[in-house]
Design a protein around this motif. Structure first.
Motif, PDB file in Angstrom:
ATOM      1  N   LYS A   1       0.833  -1.204   0.000  1.00  0.00           N
ATOM      2  CA  LYS A   1       0.000   0.000   0.000  1.00  0.00           C
ATOM      3  C   LYS A   1       0.866   1.253   0.000  1.00  0.00           C
ATOM      4  O   LYS A   1       1.723   1.444   0.859  1.00  0.00           O
ATOM      5  CB  LYS A   1      -0.937   0.001   1.207  1.00  0.00           C
ATOM      6  CG  LYS A   1      -1.962  -1.133   1.166  1.00  0.00           C
ATOM      7  CD  LYS A   1      -2.995  -1.009   2.256  1.00  0.00           C
ATOM      8  CE  LYS A   1      -3.928  -2.217   2.295  1.00  0.00           C
ATOM      9  NZ  LYS A   1      -4.626  -2.464   1.045  1.00  0.00           N
ATOM     10  N   GLY A   2       0.629   2.086  -1.012  1.00  0.00           N
ATOM     11  CA  GLY A   2       1.363   3.338  -1.119  1.00  0.00           C
ATOM     12  C   GLY A   2       2.720   3.254  -1.760  1.00  0.00           C
ATOM     13  O   GLY A   2       3.356   4.291  -1.995  1.00  0.00           O
ATOM     14  N   VAL A   3       3.190   2.054  -2.061  1.00  0.00           N
ATOM     15  CA  VAL A   3       4.484   1.906  -2.742  1.00  0.00           C
ATOM     16  C   VAL A   3       4.313   2.330  -4.199  1.00  0.00           C
ATOM     17  O   VAL A   3       3.408   1.857  -4.894  1.00  0.00           O
ATOM     18  CB  VAL A   3       5.002   0.457  -2.665  1.00  0.00           C
ATOM     19  CG1 VAL A   3       6.296   0.299  -3.463  1.00  0.00           C
ATOM     20  CG2 VAL A   3       5.209   0.040  -1.209  1.00  0.00           C
ATOM     21  N   LYS A   4       5.154   3.218  -4.668  1.00  0.00           N
ATOM     22  CA  LYS A   4       5.066   3.730  -6.035  1.00  0.00           C
ATOM     23  C   LYS A   4       5.903   2.843  -6.963  1.00  0.00           C
ATOM     24  O   LYS A   4       7.121   2.795  -6.834  1.00  0.00           O
ATOM     25  CB  LYS A   4       5.535   5.184  -6.099  1.00  0.00           C
ATOM     26  CG  LYS A   4       4.599   6.164  -5.399  1.00  0.00           C
ATOM     27  CD  LYS A   4       5.119   7.581  -5.492  1.00  0.00           C
ATOM     28  CE  LYS A   4       4.074   8.587  -5.026  1.00  0.00           C
ATOM     29  NZ  LYS A   4       3.618   8.341  -3.641  1.00  0.00           N
ATOM     30  N   VAL A   5       5.203   2.160  -7.870  1.00  0.00           N
ATOM     31  CA  VAL A   5       5.872   1.244  -8.795  1.00  0.00           C
ATOM     32  C   VAL A   5       5.715   1.779 -10.209  1.00  0.00           C
ATOM     33  O   VAL A   5       4.587   1.991 -10.681  1.00  0.00           O
ATOM     34  CB  VAL A   5       5.283  -0.174  -8.708  1.00  0.00           C
ATOM     35  CG1 VAL A   5       6.026  -1.107  -9.658  1.00  0.00           C
ATOM     36  CG2 VAL A   5       5.348  -0.706  -7.283  1.00  0.00           C
ATOM     37  N   VAL A   6       6.829   1.994 -10.884  1.00  0.00           N
ATOM     38  CA  VAL A   6       6.825   2.415 -12.286  1.00  0.00           C
ATOM     39  C   VAL A   6       7.210   1.227 -13.155  1.00  0.00           C
ATOM     40  O   VAL A   6       8.227   0.575 -12.917  1.00  0.00           O
ATOM     41  CB  VAL A   6       7.807   3.576 -12.524  1.00  0.00           C
ATOM     42  CG1 VAL A   6       7.911   3.881 -14.022  1.00  0.00           C
ATOM     43  CG2 VAL A   6       7.371   4.808 -11.756  1.00  0.00           C
ATOM     44  N   ILE A   7       6.378   0.924 -14.140  1.00  0.00           N
ATOM     45  CA  ILE A   7       6.688  -0.112 -15.127  1.00  0.00           C
ATOM     46  C   ILE A   7       7.087   0.607 -16.412  1.00  0.00           C
ATOM     47  O   ILE A   7       6.307   1.401 -16.947  1.00  0.00           O
ATOM     48  CB  ILE A   7       5.487  -1.042 -15.359  1.00  0.00           C
ATOM     49  CG1 ILE A   7       5.026  -1.646 -14.020  1.00  0.00           C
ATOM     50  CG2 ILE A   7       5.847  -2.155 -16.343  1.00  0.00           C
ATOM     51  CD1 ILE A   7       3.761  -2.481 -14.122  1.00  0.00           C
TER      52      ILE A   7
END
Length: 309
Positions: free
Chosen positions: A146-152
């Protein structure tokens, strides 16, 4: 859970149970099955990491892998995938692991046979076990989603890994962002696109993708030697990442194309850790399907409930 063919329809609780089970297996191992079990690994596409990690996972669980080579099988005589799978089911296989270039083929097969089907990659559709090992790697780093920013980042349009990860991460409460050249964006995924420089600066997890040349039907013109500077992870971009941000990549890695080769094994990189987690993740899926969680069920259920709160 009878089959494991997609992340799109998995609940938060089911995904978390698999993540925590895989994490427990990576730390403590697993109890092998005492009864004889057989796994049919039906790989119709080339694979190193996925196929070999399934074989290792199966052997660690006491399961005998039934090898299969499409070019020396009855498929060359016109046999359908369904009949091939039914053949393995008839001779005693307990689970089917399927990798194929046709999208949704694993889901179709799962509707047609009685033994569990695991999707090991279906065209540009999904790759749920790759997603699971990625989730385990993120969980080991942050202990939450929750709240972790993941960029693909990269060839989103043709990537089954991007699709499975986007579905699973959003279900778990992560903030999912995409970045990549406009021609390879996928408007069916409801996540915001960011410019590459902004994306690297906000990411807690920067997940790169290779260019899926074998899946390109539209021949987009681009210079491979300039792709890194325009859309990849350069040393300059890595220097502006958050202090505790990590780099991920499902591999195979095209060094110097989507990522500077000096970053593949840098301190931030978790690329080989992902590969290591692939065995535990696939053990967790197989154990859940064949044993319905019996190996680590009580331990992982209690820990999952604590995380959900």
């Amino acid at each position: 859970m009878k089959h494991f063919v997609t992340m799109k329809d998995q609940s938060e609780a089911d995904i978390l149970q698999l993540v925590i089970k895989a994490d427990c297996i990576s730390k403590h191992g697993a109890v092998p099955f005492q009864s004889p079990f057989f796994a049919a690994n039906l790989f119709f596409e080339p694979s190193t990491r996925t196929k070999m990690s399934f074989v290792v996972a199966e052997r660690k669980l006491g399961i005998e892998p039934l090898d299969f080579a499409a070019d020396s099988s009855s498929v060359t005589k016109g046999e359908s995938i369904y009949d091939t799978a039914r053949t393995f089911e008839s001779i005693g296989a307990n689970v089917i692991v399927l990798r194929h270039q046709q999208e949704n083929i694993a889901s179709q097969l799962a509707d047609s046979i009685s033994i569990p089907v695991i999707n090991a990659g279906d065209g540009t559709g999904e790759h749920p076990t790759q997603s699971l090992l990625d989730l385990v790697t993120i969980y080991q780093e942050f202990q939450q989603f929750k709240g972790v920013k993941v960029v693909i980042a990269g060839d989103i349009k043709h990537s089954r890994v991007a699709r499975s990860n986007a579905y699973a991460l959003s279900t778990l409460g992560a903030d999912v962002y995409l970045t990549g050249m406009e021609e390879w964006q996928d408007d069916t995924l409801p996540y915001p696109y960011l410019p590459i420089d902004e994306a690297t600066e906000i990411a807690d997890v920067f997940m790169l993708l290779r260019i899926q040349h074998e899946r390109h039907q539209d021949h987009v013109s681009f210079q491979q030697e300039s792709y890194l500077e325009q859309y990849g992870l350069t040393l300059a971009r890595e220097a502006k990442m958050k202090r505790d941000a990590i780099i991920m990549h499902p591999a195979p890695v095209n060094r110097g194309v989507e990522i500077d080769t000096r970053l593949v094994e840098c301190e931030r990189s978790r690329i080989f850790k992902q590969m290591q987690n692939g065995v535990a993740a696939r053990m967790a899926v197989i154990d859940t399907l064949l044993n319905q969680g019996g190996t680590f069920h009580e331990k992982t259920t209690n820990k999952r409930q604590a995380i959900i709160g």
